[in-house]
Motif scaffolding. Structure first.
Motif, PDB file in Angstrom:
ATOM      1  N   CYS A  96       0.842  -1.192   0.000  1.00 25.14           N
ATOM      2  CA  CYS A  96       0.000   0.000   0.000  1.00 25.14           C
ATOM      3  C   CYS A  96       0.879   1.243   0.000  1.00 25.14           C
ATOM      4  O   CYS A  96       2.068   1.182   0.275  1.00 25.14           O
ATOM      5  N   ILE A  97       0.271   2.372  -0.315  1.00 24.31           N
ATOM      6  CA  ILE A  97       0.991   3.635  -0.344  1.00 24.31           C
ATOM      7  C   ILE A  97       0.737   4.355   0.977  1.00 24.31           C
ATOM      8  O   ILE A  97      -0.407   4.568   1.366  1.00 24.31           O
ATOM      9  N   PHE A  98       1.819   4.679   1.684  1.00 19.59           N
ATOM     10  CA  PHE A  98       1.751   5.350   2.976  1.00 19.59           C
ATOM     11  C   PHE A  98       2.706   6.529   2.925  1.00 19.59           C
ATOM     12  O   PHE A  98       3.900   6.346   2.713  1.00 19.59           O
ATOM     13  N   THR A  99       2.202   7.717   3.116  1.00 17.16           N
ATOM     14  CA  THR A  99       2.960   8.970   3.044  1.00 17.16           C
ATOM     15  C   THR A  99       3.826   9.056   1.784  1.00 17.16           C
ATOM     16  O   THR A  99       4.968   9.466   1.830  1.00 17.16           O
ATOM     17  N   GLY A 100       3.285   8.580   0.675  1.00 12.38           N
ATOM     18  CA  GLY A 100       3.980   8.669  -0.598  1.00 12.38           C
ATOM     19  C   GLY A 100       4.955   7.543  -0.877  1.00 12.38           C
ATOM     20  O   GLY A 100       5.617   7.544  -1.904  1.00 12.38           O
ATOM     21  N   LEU A 101       5.083   6.576   0.038  1.00 14.86           N
ATOM     22  CA  LEU A 101       5.999   5.458  -0.153  1.00 14.86           C
ATOM     23  C   LEU A 101       5.216   4.162  -0.336  1.00 14.86           C
ATOM     24  O   LEU A 101       4.180   3.975   0.292  1.00 14.86           O
ATOM     25  N   LEU A 102       5.726   3.270  -1.158  1.00 14.75           N
ATOM     26  CA  LEU A 102       5.129   1.952  -1.322  1.00 14.75           C
ATOM     27  C   LEU A 102       5.685   1.057  -0.215  1.00 14.75           C
ATOM     28  O   LEU A 102       6.894   0.822  -0.156  1.00 14.75           O
TER      29      LEU A 102
ATOM     30  N   ILE B 209       0.925  -6.736   6.603  1.00 17.15           N
ATOM     31  CA  ILE B 209      -0.074  -7.793   6.746  1.00 17.15           C
ATOM     32  C   ILE B 209      -1.384  -7.162   7.201  1.00 17.15           C
ATOM     33  O   ILE B 209      -1.404  -6.340   8.120  1.00 17.15           O
ATOM     34  N   ILE B 210      -2.481  -7.551   6.580  1.00 20.36           N
ATOM     35  CA  ILE B 210      -3.804  -7.024   6.929  1.00 20.36           C
ATOM     36  C   ILE B 210      -4.231  -7.623   8.261  1.00 20.36           C
ATOM     37  O   ILE B 210      -4.226  -8.840   8.431  1.00 20.36           O
ATOM     38  N   GLU B 211      -4.586  -6.767   9.226  1.00 26.11           N
ATOM     39  CA  GLU B 211      -4.972  -7.210  10.564  1.00 26.11           C
ATOM     40  C   GLU B 211      -6.459  -7.151  10.831  1.00 26.11           C
ATOM     41  O   GLU B 211      -6.976  -7.939  11.603  1.00 26.11           O
TER      42      GLU B 211
END
Length: 52
Positions: free
Chosen positions: A17-23, A27-29
């Motif tokens: 996923c993309i978080f603060t512009g980073l890939l 793990i989905i919790e």
């Protein structure tokens, strides 16, 4: 991904996923659904800092 494709069966799967512009990867919790959206909680593999 459409909201109809998100369900409890994806918990425990790896994702990117993309978080603060980073890939980032993790793990989905958890999956939380309300009347307007579906939210997915992801535990990242490495910690990330929000700001400088």
């Amino acid at each position: 991904m459409k909201t109809t494709e998100v369900n409890k069966r994806i918990i425990g799967r790896r994702c990117k996923c993309i978080f603060t512009g980073l890939l980032v990867t993790g793990i989905i919790e958890a999956v939380e659904e309300n009347e307007h959206s579906v939210q997915v909680k992801v535990r990242f593999d490495t910690p990330h800092q929000w700001g400088g």
